[in-house]
Design a protein around this motif. Structure first.
Motif, PDB file in Angstrom:
ATOM      1  N   THR A  98       1.286   4.221  -2.840  1.00  0.00           N
ATOM      2  CA  THR A  98       1.030   5.618  -2.450  1.00  0.00           C
ATOM      3  C   THR A  98       2.205   6.515  -2.814  1.00  0.00           C
ATOM      4  O   THR A  98       2.028   7.614  -3.355  1.00  0.00           O
ATOM      5  CB  THR A  98       0.755   5.704  -0.942  1.00  0.00           C
ATOM      6  OG1 THR A  98      -0.388   4.913  -0.616  1.00  0.00           O
ATOM      7  CG2 THR A  98       0.504   7.141  -0.514  1.00  0.00           C
ATOM      8  N   ASP A 145       0.840  -1.203   0.000  1.00  0.00           N
ATOM      9  CA  ASP A 145       0.000   0.000   0.000  1.00  0.00           C
ATOM     10  C   ASP A 145       0.875   1.254   0.000  1.00  0.00           C
ATOM     11  O   ASP A 145       0.642   2.215  -0.749  1.00  0.00           O
ATOM     12  CB  ASP A 145      -0.898  -0.035   1.232  1.00  0.00           C
ATOM     13  CG  ASP A 145      -2.039   0.967   1.158  1.00  0.00           C
ATOM     14  OD1 ASP A 145      -2.101   1.741   0.182  1.00  0.00           O
ATOM     15  OD2 ASP A 145      -2.870   0.976   2.093  1.00  0.00           O
ATOM     16  N   ASN A 176      -5.289  -7.453 -10.545  1.00  0.00           N
ATOM     17  CA  ASN A 176      -5.568  -7.609  -9.116  1.00  0.00           C
ATOM     18  C   ASN A 176      -4.230  -7.583  -8.391  1.00  0.00           C
ATOM     19  O   ASN A 176      -3.408  -8.488  -8.585  1.00  0.00           O
ATOM     20  CB  ASN A 176      -6.298  -8.928  -8.856  1.00  0.00           C
ATOM     21  CG  ASN A 176      -6.813  -9.026  -7.440  1.00  0.00           C
ATOM     22  OD1 ASN A 176      -6.489  -8.204  -6.589  1.00  0.00           O
ATOM     23  ND2 ASN A 176      -7.613 -10.049  -7.178  1.00  0.00           N
ATOM     24  N   GLU A 231      -9.552  -4.832   0.009  1.00  0.00           N
ATOM     25  CA  GLU A 231      -9.474  -3.361  -0.001  1.00  0.00           C
ATOM     26  C   GLU A 231      -8.409  -2.876  -0.986  1.00  0.00           C
ATOM     27  O   GLU A 231      -8.643  -1.918  -1.738  1.00  0.00           O
ATOM     28  CB  GLU A 231      -9.167  -2.865   1.410  1.00  0.00           C
ATOM     29  CG  GLU A 231      -9.083  -1.354   1.547  1.00  0.00           C
ATOM     30  CD  GLU A 231      -8.714  -0.915   2.959  1.00  0.00           C
ATOM     31  OE1 GLU A 231      -8.163   0.196   3.102  1.00  0.00           O
ATOM     32  OE2 GLU A 231      -8.956  -1.695   3.903  1.00  0.00           O
ATOM     33  N   LEU A 232      -7.246  -3.523  -0.993  1.00  0.00           N
ATOM     34  CA  LEU A 232      -6.187  -3.132  -1.930  1.00  0.00           C
ATOM     35  C   LEU A 232      -6.630  -3.373  -3.372  1.00  0.00           C
ATOM     36  O   LEU A 232      -6.320  -2.571  -4.271  1.00  0.00           O
ATOM     37  CB  LEU A 232      -4.906  -3.915  -1.627  1.00  0.00           C
ATOM     38  CG  LEU A 232      -4.179  -3.565  -0.319  1.00  0.00           C
ATOM     39  CD1 LEU A 232      -3.007  -4.509  -0.089  1.00  0.00           C
ATOM     40  CD2 LEU A 232      -3.694  -2.118  -0.335  1.00  0.00           C
ATOM     41  N   SER A 233      -7.329  -4.465  -3.589  1.00  0.00           N
ATOM     42  CA  SER A 233      -7.788  -4.770  -4.939  1.00  0.00           C
ATOM     43  C   SER A 233      -8.808  -3.738  -5.414  1.00  0.00           C
ATOM     44  O   SER A 233      -8.804  -3.326  -6.588  1.00  0.00           O
ATOM     45  CB  SER A 233      -8.394  -6.175  -4.982  1.00  0.00           C
ATOM     46  OG  SER A 233      -7.403  -7.145  -4.715  1.00  0.00           O
ATOM     47  N   GLN A 234      -9.701  -3.307  -4.523  1.00  0.00           N
ATOM     48  CA  GLN A 234     -10.691  -2.305  -4.904  1.00  0.00           C
ATOM     49  C   GLN A 234     -10.039  -0.953  -5.169  1.00  0.00           C
ATOM     50  O   GLN A 234     -10.456  -0.206  -6.056  1.00  0.00           O
ATOM     51  CB  GLN A 234     -11.737  -2.180  -3.800  1.00  0.00           C
ATOM     52  CG  GLN A 234     -12.665  -3.383  -3.689  1.00  0.00           C
ATOM     53  CD  GLN A 234     -13.668  -3.240  -2.562  1.00  0.00           C
ATOM     54  OE1 GLN A 234     -13.633  -2.254  -1.808  1.00  0.00           O
ATOM     55  NE2 GLN A 234     -14.567  -4.209  -2.432  1.00  0.00           N
ATOM     56  N   ARG A 235      -8.988  -0.644  -4.385  1.00  0.00           N
ATOM     57  CA  ARG A 235      -8.365   0.672  -4.490  1.00  0.00           C
ATOM     58  C   ARG A 235      -7.435   0.781  -5.695  1.00  0.00           C
ATOM     59  O   ARG A 235      -7.369   1.823  -6.347  1.00  0.00           O
ATOM     60  CB  ARG A 235      -7.593   0.973  -3.205  1.00  0.00           C
ATOM     61  CG  ARG A 235      -7.539   2.464  -2.924  1.00  0.00           C
ATOM     62  CD  ARG A 235      -6.874   2.840  -1.617  1.00  0.00           C
ATOM     63  NE  ARG A 235      -6.968   1.859  -0.567  1.00  0.00           N
ATOM     64  CZ  ARG A 235      -6.049   1.733   0.383  1.00  0.00           C
ATOM     65  NH1 ARG A 235      -4.970   2.503   0.352  1.00  0.00           N
ATOM     66  NH2 ARG A 235      -6.200   0.863   1.342  1.00  0.00           N
ATOM     67  N   TYR A 236      -6.705  -0.305  -5.980  1.00  0.00           N
ATOM     68  CA  TYR A 236      -5.670  -0.220  -7.020  1.00  0.00           C
ATOM     69  C   TYR A 236      -5.924  -1.150  -8.203  1.00  0.00           C
ATOM     70  O   TYR A 236      -5.228  -1.051  -9.212  1.00  0.00           O
ATOM     71  CB  TYR A 236      -4.300  -0.563  -6.416  1.00  0.00           C
ATOM     72  CG  TYR A 236      -3.882   0.337  -5.285  1.00  0.00           C
ATOM     73  CD1 TYR A 236      -3.551   1.672  -5.520  1.00  0.00           C
ATOM     74  CD2 TYR A 236      -3.812  -0.134  -3.974  1.00  0.00           C
ATOM     75  CE1 TYR A 236      -3.163   2.507  -4.472  1.00  0.00           C
ATOM     76  CE2 TYR A 236      -3.423   0.689  -2.925  1.00  0.00           C
ATOM     77  CZ  TYR A 236      -3.103   2.006  -3.175  1.00  0.00           C
ATOM     78  OH  TYR A 236      -2.719   2.824  -2.142  1.00  0.00           O
ATOM     79  N   TYR A 241      -8.189  -6.890   4.004  1.00  0.00           N
ATOM     80  CA  TYR A 241      -7.180  -5.940   3.516  1.00  0.00           C
ATOM     81  C   TYR A 241      -6.846  -6.229   2.046  1.00  0.00           C
ATOM     82  O   TYR A 241      -6.690  -5.310   1.236  1.00  0.00           O
ATOM     83  CB  TYR A 241      -5.928  -6.028   4.372  1.00  0.00           C
ATOM     84  CG  TYR A 241      -5.044  -4.796   4.331  1.00  0.00           C
ATOM     85  CD1 TYR A 241      -5.156  -3.837   3.337  1.00  0.00           C
ATOM     86  CD2 TYR A 241      -4.082  -4.585   5.316  1.00  0.00           C
ATOM     87  CE1 TYR A 241      -4.338  -2.729   3.308  1.00  0.00           C
ATOM     88  CE2 TYR A 241      -3.261  -3.472   5.301  1.00  0.00           C
ATOM     89  CZ  TYR A 241      -3.390  -2.549   4.285  1.00  0.00           C
ATOM     90  OH  TYR A 241      -2.594  -1.437   4.264  1.00  0.00           O
ATOM     91  N   VAL A 286       1.622   0.924  -9.812  1.00  0.00           N
ATOM     92  CA  VAL A 286       0.285   0.313  -9.830  1.00  0.00           C
ATOM     93  C   VAL A 286       0.077  -0.366 -11.184  1.00  0.00           C
ATOM     94  O   VAL A 286       0.311   0.237 -12.231  1.00  0.00           O
ATOM     95  CB  VAL A 286      -0.808   1.373  -9.573  1.00  0.00           C
ATOM     96  CG1 VAL A 286      -2.193   0.736  -9.722  1.00  0.00           C
ATOM     97  CG2 VAL A 286      -0.644   1.982  -8.188  1.00  0.00           C
TER      98      VAL A 286
END
Length: 589
Positions: free
Chosen positions: A384, A380, A433, A422-427, A419, A390
């Motif tokens: 960032t 993460d 994936n 969440e990372l998959s949805q965000r990035y 978690y 990404v």
């Protein structure tokens, strides 16, 4: 000084330098590596090993120990020459082969366990007996009338003796005292240990049941018993009471806490007394050995000889040494795997990875000490701070389910899945994936295929004994490529110095190390991987076992000598290990 005197001084200096150079060349010419062919040609390997390691019991490896090529033949020669006709018995909770029932018959499972991968080749080489809990659903169907089965299947070389436990015994001894009590006590992972009197009673009863089995399997009164790990802290003393002439080597595979942390255990004295029934107690690192010695010093009336790394308690002496565990070399399953490029193609096709994506992997049991969540934090942080990555990095986490009925493990499982999602949805995106979470068991062959396909392997333990995943990854990379990120809190970091050493509690530091790994050139990867592979090769599991067996042979010979000469001043029922304190006292008198 006169001009003549100065000339004479220069002549003397030059002559001295010349003699030093000649001496250095002579020394180097006599310190060459012993070729592997020397052993396969039938040379006296055990004799060579004795010469090189005769100072090993001074707590630390001889600098020349790596000159030996350690192999199964080395162990067999040590047993034949130094411990003739000695039976080797291994005791562990986990068994090396598990039989389970399936709709179409019986399935054989070889657990992907660091303990199993280390001990299985040793037991094969020694033609020993392995005593373990039989937990497979078809385990009872595959043993003989004496609860034994010859393994490995198809090429039997040793005996597996299974011990049966009731569901209540297993829950209280293994899940309860061992894994809700001792496991968090010994690991600094900020999970509170839970101690119950009923769990302790079951732990004591199960240790007694295993002691009965060891005695039943012993062919005489002088076996070498290799007791494995925190499940059997009471077992050494129980065996000693019934087999006083046995050599008992206990290896503690997890950290040993400092004495202040250890003091919270309600049965702290009983555990120490049980372990001190051993002839030798081994730890991965000297730091853990020192912690154990300090705990004994604080809680038991004993004599400690730090120069000899020995503890005298109850009329016997126990040596406390560091023996860094390792893996088989060369890894047997590598011969069954295709080239690295084919492994990469297989894994990428199986998981649908983008063509230009770097593959980062983590492989272990799903355990709160392994730092899995901390890897997600590091990924993460990388995205960032460096958003250009990404879509170009995929993290594959293989996490075999473990102790899933315990609340701490259920919570970890849910947190990891949450978690990762969440990372998959965000990035993530339609065809990308960033995190693949595999909470399922894999065979050793499947694990090695993943190692060979990876660009990066992350071993980010919050606290660990050794962690053999790091060494397995190095052994799998015969292409000398790949980058290892290794926690400073894993014992392997003391040996694999060319890895990128990280603090798993520092997400920013780990993200920068991850960036360094992602951008590392092939030449630098090779420069780092080559010395790590040499280290794992020279310090393989046969050296680990051979070092302990050589120490055991010395103890046995000294004990036998003392009985003959009358120097032993202990009752016949006590341990045959010679007291170093008594030897020193007699020498001084």
């Amino acid at each position: 000084m006169s001009e003549f005197g100065i000339e004479v001084l220069w002549v003397l200096i030059i002559a001295s330098l010349g003699l030093s150079a000649v001496a250095l060349v002579f020394s180097i010419s006599h310190r060459r590596r012993i070729p592997a062919a020397a052993f396969t040609a039938g040379d006296d390997v055990a004799s060579e090993a004795r010469t090189v390691l005769r100072e090993f019991e001074k707590n630390g490896h001889s600098a020349d120990a790596a000159l030996i090529t350690w192999s199964p033949d080395t162990l067999r020669k040590i047993l034949a020459d130094d411990l003739p006709e000695t039976q080797v018995i291994v005791v562990s909770n986990r068994e090396p082969y598990i039989h389970n029932t399936r709709d179409d018959g019986i399935e054989l499972l070889v657990p992907a366990s660091g303990l199993v991968s280390a001990l299985e080749p040793i037991t094969r080489a020694c033609a020993g007996t392995w005593i373990a809990y039989g937990g497979g659903t078809a385990d009872r169907l595959t043993v003989d009338e004496n609860d034994r089965v010859e393994v490995p299947p198809g090429n039997p070389s040793y005996t597996l003796r299974r011990v049966w436990l009731t569901e209540e015994e297993y829950h209280a001894y293994y899940l309860g005292f061992a894994n809700e009590g001792l496991w968090p006590l010994c690991h600094i992972a900020f999970t509170r240990p839970i101690f119950r009197a009923s769990d302790w009673e079951a732990y004591e009863a199960v240790n007694r049941k295993f002691a009965d089995t060891v005695v039943a399997e012993a062919r005489n009164e002088r076996p070498i018993v290799l007791v494995q790990d925190y499940h059997f802290a009471l077992l050494p003393r129980m065996i000693r009471e019934r087999l006083p002439e046995a050599i008992i080597i206990t290896f503690w595979h997890i950290p040993w806490p400092n004495s202040e942390v250890y003091s919270i255990c309600p049965w702290r004295e009983r555990i120490l007394e049980g372990l001190l029934g051993s002839s030798i107690i081994g730890f991965h690192t000297q730091f853990h050995a020192n912690n154990f010695t300090e705990s004994v010093d604080r809680f038991l009336e004993s004599r400690i000889e730090r120069a000899d790394a020995a503890i005298s308690y109850g009329g016997q002496t126990t040596l406390v040494h560091a023996y860094p565990i390792s893996i088989e070399w060369p890894a047997e399953m590598l011969a069954r795997l295709p080239a690295v490029e084919e492994c990469r193609a297989r894994i990428r096709e199986r998981f649908g990875l983008p063509a230009n994506a770097k593959l980062c992997v983590g492989v272990e049991r799903l355990d709160y000490t392994k730092g899995i969540i901390d890897r997600f934090h590091a990924l993460d942080e990388l995205f960032t701070r460096h958003p250009e990555w990404v879509g170009k990095v995929v993290f594959l986490q293989v996490a075999a389910p473990s102790r899933g009925t315990l609340p701490a493990y259920q919570q970890l499982h849910d947190e990891c899945l949450r978690y990762a999602e969440e990372l998959s949805q965000r990035y993530g995106g339609a065809n990308y994936n960033p995190v693949l979470m595999l909470a399922e068991h894999h065979s050793q062959e499947q694990v090695y295929e993943i190692y060979r396909a990876a660009d990066i392997c992350m071993v980010t333990s919050l606290h660990d004994g050794m962690n053999l995943v790091a060494k397995e990854f190095v052994a799998a990379r015969d292409d000398e490529q790949g980058v290892l990120l290794l926690s400073t809190f894993a014992g392997a970091s003391r040996e694999l110095l060319e890895a990128l050493i990280v603090n798993p509690y520092d997400a920013t530091m780990m993200s920068e190390a991850l960036l360094q790994a992602l951008t590392m050139t092939r030449d630098e990867q090779r420069e780092r991987m080559r010395p790590m592979r040499e280290m794992v090769r020279d310090n393989n599991v046969y050296r680990w076992a051979g070092s302990m067996l050589l120490d055991a042979a010395r103890l046995r010979k000294r004990g036998d000598l003392d009985r003959v000469t009358g120097n032993g001043e202990r009752p016949s029922s006590s341990n045959n290990v010679i007291s170093l304190f008594e030897r020193a006292r007699k020498a001084a008198s």
